[in-house]
Design an enzyme around this catalytic site. Structure first.
Site, PDB file in Angstrom:
ATOM      1  N   ASP A   1       0.803  -1.224   0.000  1.00 27.71           N
ATOM      2  CA  ASP A   1       0.000   0.000   0.000  1.00 27.71           C
ATOM      3  C   ASP A   1       0.839   1.279   0.000  1.00 27.71           C
ATOM      4  OD1 ASP A   1      -2.451  -1.368  -0.036  1.00 27.71           O
ATOM      5  OD2 ASP A   1      -2.454  -1.571   2.142  1.00 27.71           O
ATOM      6  N   GLU A   2       2.079   1.209  -0.449  1.00 31.16           N
ATOM      7  CA  GLU A   2       2.946   2.381  -0.463  1.00 31.16           C
ATOM      8  C   GLU A   2       3.499   2.674  -1.851  1.00 31.16           C
ATOM      9  OE1 GLU A   2       5.905   2.403   2.567  1.00 31.16           O
ATOM     10  OE2 GLU A   2       4.503   1.937   4.182  1.00 31.16           O
TER      11      GLU A   2
END
Length: 305
Positions: A248-249
């Site tokens: 999620d980055e």
């Protein structure tokens, strides 16, 4: 693994034989300096191509220049090889990276999904309406629940039952299907509730788009809307990004928010959040399909045109 539909039903639009417009897209990025815009305009004009759209951006902090040019090559005086050679000469002289898409064919897309269906429906309906210029090759899921949705749109549906014990083997089968059988250009994680591996991300660099709520990292894990409601948040949002090995980055493509108040119950937050997720993901997918994105330093330049 089970599969619905025959290979012949991959996409009705794949059977279209009409010639696509002779419109190409050129994306360049590199150190900023004088004369870049003029250099590419001159090389395109010199080969008989007309510029339809052009947009550029300079990152002042890194002194980095980005440009996207849409050009008409229907009256090109030379050929593609010669034009590409001319562009390469310019990029090497200016120390820039380049990507050229002649738009001969639609990008092939695969969708991965679990049990939530709102994002899947949105993508399929927008595609059916002609808003997404691509061919949807297949849908992959770790549950059989959404098979009827795939059947409604005549898209092959593949189910892979996944456990902790077989995750590596199953993902290897998925990658083989995506690369060797369908040869997809983009993978959409439409609320696919499995963590994909670093190998998966490396196989499709900047070709996997994920969608999630924007409560991270404040509300990680199950029932984020419930915990956000308990905390009394005033904004909810959604983020679409390229998937990388850092969960999620990855580089953010699109985000959106909506205000909420003390009057909103948990179900209201969930309803508003799902609307944001649908629209945000479609916006990100559309930008990718139209070659409007340049990725650098874990960020995205997303052109408007």
């Amino acid at each position: 693994m089970t599969t619905s539909q025959s290979e012949l039903s991959i996409s009705v639009k794949e059977a279209e034989t009409s010639e696509r417009p002779k419109i190409g897209i050129l994306r360049v990025d590199g150190p900023d300096r004088k004369g870049i815009v003029a250099a590419f305009a001159q090389v395109l004009y010199g080969h008989g191509c007309g510029i339809v759209e052009s947009e550029q951006h300079t990152d002042a902090e890194s002194n980095r220049f980005f440009q996207r040019i849409v050009f008409d090559f229907s009256e090109m005086l030379t050929d593609r090889f010669t034009l590409e050679f001319g562009i390469k000469e310019v990029t090497e002289r200016l120390g820039m990276a380049v990507d050229i898409n002649w738009n001969d064919k639609r990008k092939r897309v695969a969708i991965m999904v679990s049990k939530y269906d709102h994002v899947l429906w949105e993508i399929l309906l927008r595609h059916q309406a002609g808003e997404l210029d691509c061919d949807i090759s297949c849908i992959i899921s770790n549950h059989p629940d959404l098979k009827e949705v795939a059947d409604t749109f005549h898209v092959p549906f593949h189910v892979y039952t996944m456990t902790k014990e077989n995750k590596v083997e199953v993902e290897a089968e998925q990658l083989k299907l995506l690369k060797e059988h369908y040869d997809v250009d983009l993978v959409i994680l439409a609320r696919y509730m499995q963590i994909i591996s670093e190998k998966f991300c490396d196989t499709f660099p900047h070709q996997v788009i994920n969608i999630h709520h924007s409560f991270l990292p404040a509300f990680i894990g199950a029932k984020p809307y419930h915990r956000a409601h308990q905390r009394g948040v005033k904004l909810i949002g959604a983020t679409a990004h390229y998937a990388t090995s850092d969960l999620d980055e990855g580089p953010i493509i699109e985000q959106d928010i909506n205000r909420v108040t003390h009057r909103d119950a948990v179900k209201d937050l969930i309803r508003k959040g799902r609307t944001l997720e649908k629209n945000t993901l479609v916006g990100a997918v559309k930008a990718h399909l139209e070659d409007r994105i340049i990725v650098y330093d874990n960020k995205c330049v997303v052109f408007d045109t």
